[in-house]
Write a protein that holds these residues in place. Sequence first.
Motif, PDB file in Angstrom:
ATOM      1  N   VAL A  76      48.162  37.345  25.261  1.00  0.00           N
ATOM      2  CA  VAL A  76      47.282  36.786  26.286  1.00  0.00           C
ATOM      3  C   VAL A  76      48.063  36.719  27.603  1.00  0.00           C
ATOM      4  O   VAL A  76      49.048  35.989  27.716  1.00  0.00           O
ATOM      5  CB  VAL A  76      46.776  35.382  25.897  1.00  0.00           C
ATOM      6  CG1 VAL A  76      45.861  34.834  26.987  1.00  0.00           C
ATOM      7  CG2 VAL A  76      46.033  35.430  24.568  1.00  0.00           C
ATOM      8  N   LEU A  77      47.630  37.503  28.562  1.00  0.00           N
ATOM      9  CA  LEU A  77      48.285  37.561  29.866  1.00  0.00           C
ATOM     10  C   LEU A  77      47.724  36.464  30.754  1.00  0.00           C
ATOM     11  O   LEU A  77      46.557  36.492  31.125  1.00  0.00           O
ATOM     12  CB  LEU A  77      48.066  38.932  30.498  1.00  0.00           C
ATOM     13  CG  LEU A  77      48.740  39.186  31.845  1.00  0.00           C
ATOM     14  CD1 LEU A  77      50.262  39.178  31.701  1.00  0.00           C
ATOM     15  CD2 LEU A  77      48.265  40.520  32.429  1.00  0.00           C
ATOM     16  N   ALA A  78      48.573  35.485  31.098  1.00  0.00           N
ATOM     17  CA  ALA A  78      48.105  34.307  31.838  1.00  0.00           C
ATOM     18  C   ALA A  78      49.057  33.963  32.973  1.00  0.00           C
ATOM     19  O   ALA A  78      49.398  32.799  33.182  1.00  0.00           O
ATOM     20  CB  ALA A  78      47.944  33.125  30.888  1.00  0.00           C
ATOM     21  N   VAL A  79      49.480  34.988  33.707  1.00  0.00           N
ATOM     22  CA  VAL A  79      50.347  34.777  34.867  1.00  0.00           C
ATOM     23  C   VAL A  79      49.504  34.827  36.138  1.00  0.00           C
ATOM     24  O   VAL A  79      48.292  35.022  36.089  1.00  0.00           O
ATOM     25  CB  VAL A  79      51.470  35.837  34.911  1.00  0.00           C
ATOM     26  CG1 VAL A  79      52.362  35.716  33.676  1.00  0.00           C
ATOM     27  CG2 VAL A  79      50.890  37.251  35.013  1.00  0.00           C
ATOM     28  N   LYS A  80      50.139  34.690  37.301  1.00  0.00           N
ATOM     29  CA  LYS A  80      49.407  34.801  38.556  1.00  0.00           C
ATOM     30  C   LYS A  80      49.026  36.260  38.789  1.00  0.00           C
ATOM     31  O   LYS A  80      49.815  37.161  38.491  1.00  0.00           O
ATOM     32  CB  LYS A  80      50.261  34.287  39.710  1.00  0.00           C
ATOM     33  CG  LYS A  80      50.541  32.783  39.630  1.00  0.00           C
ATOM     34  CD  LYS A  80      51.419  32.327  40.776  1.00  0.00           C
ATOM     35  CE  LYS A  80      51.683  30.822  40.680  1.00  0.00           C
ATOM     36  NZ  LYS A  80      52.580  30.348  41.769  1.00  0.00           N
ATOM     37  N   PRO A  81      47.823  36.522  39.319  1.00  0.00           N
ATOM     38  CA  PRO A  81      47.397  37.908  39.528  1.00  0.00           C
ATOM     39  C   PRO A  81      48.400  38.748  40.309  1.00  0.00           C
ATOM     40  O   PRO A  81      48.597  39.927  40.001  1.00  0.00           O
ATOM     41  CB  PRO A  81      46.076  37.749  40.298  1.00  0.00           C
ATOM     42  CG  PRO A  81      45.533  36.441  39.831  1.00  0.00           C
ATOM     43  CD  PRO A  81      46.745  35.554  39.660  1.00  0.00           C
ATOM     44  N   LYS A  82      49.059  38.159  41.290  1.00  0.00           N
ATOM     45  CA  LYS A  82      50.009  38.924  42.105  1.00  0.00           C
ATOM     46  C   LYS A  82      51.217  39.393  41.298  1.00  0.00           C
ATOM     47  O   LYS A  82      51.903  40.348  41.686  1.00  0.00           O
ATOM     48  CB  LYS A  82      50.473  38.092  43.304  1.00  0.00           C
ATOM     49  CG  LYS A  82      51.322  36.884  42.950  1.00  0.00           C
ATOM     50  CD  LYS A  82      51.724  36.100  44.189  1.00  0.00           C
ATOM     51  CE  LYS A  82      52.581  34.893  43.845  1.00  0.00           C
ATOM     52  NZ  LYS A  82      53.876  35.260  43.292  1.00  0.00           N
ATOM     53  N   ASP A  83      51.485  38.728  40.171  1.00  0.00           N
ATOM     54  CA  ASP A  83      52.632  39.089  39.333  1.00  0.00           C
ATOM     55  C   ASP A  83      52.254  40.010  38.180  1.00  0.00           C
ATOM     56  O   ASP A  83      53.126  40.425  37.409  1.00  0.00           O
ATOM     57  CB  ASP A  83      53.277  37.816  38.741  1.00  0.00           C
ATOM     58  CG  ASP A  83      53.811  36.893  39.819  1.00  0.00           C
ATOM     59  OD1 ASP A  83      54.256  37.400  40.867  1.00  0.00           O
ATOM     60  OD2 ASP A  83      53.785  35.667  39.615  1.00  0.00           O
TER      61      ASP A  83
END
Length: 276
Positions: A76-83
Amino acid sequence: MMTKTNLQQKTIAFIGSGSMAEAIFSGLLRHELVKPANVLGTVKSSADKQARLKEQYGIEVKTNNQEAVKAADIVVLAVKPKDAEAVVQSFAGELTKDKLLISVLAGISLSDLESFVEQDVPVVRSMPNTSAHVGASTTAICAGTYANDEDLDLAESLFQVVGSVHTISEQDIDGFTAIAGSGPAYFYYFLEAMEQMAAESGFDPEEAKNIIAHTIEGAAFRYLDSDKKPHELYQEVLSPNGVTEAAFTHLEKHRVQKHFLEAMKEASKRSGSIGD
């Protein structure tokens, strides 16, 4: 929908352990759909956060994304969109066609995610909202090129622990984001005004909170229970020269509904442009 056993057989890695990720894995653990030993979280470097998550949930928390992805069946990818691009590329070598990548990032398209991965990996894009914290999110999911029905079922099972789930086409997700993803904020904005009115009227803050919450709850139940359009429902409250009409006259004078619609259209545009 996948069964409890299907999820229990999976190891889930949350890349990024912010508030949304925590809402999801805490729901999974609370409903005993997975065991703590089968949940991994990652943080950048915070020892304090690592310790808190381990102590509170009994899960393993890593600072190395590659290690977490290597051990997982669902990522599950849950980082900031810019990263997103840098983070995905940092662990892409550990992804295989047997691992499912689920993104909860606003504005990052399926084609973007698949280009970051550079492999034929199943990807599902999702858009939950912050009501996930109380198990009442409205979440959309849509499938990437290599995702099949089983992948969508797994994603649906994952998000059902924090609310309702709707499978939609990606072309509709910016509109969904503007309505449901941002939706809680709109209501909190109006609740803030209602709280101010209550305070100016002399209500105790806790009493005011209950009055406002139950008013909103009642309207939601009435809307769900009725076949009437919203226009018909608010007309039921209006009476000539009445209290509610006085409020609506002011709202219409300032074209509040028109401006609100335009605001949501701006949110939709922004959702579509974040990836750029």
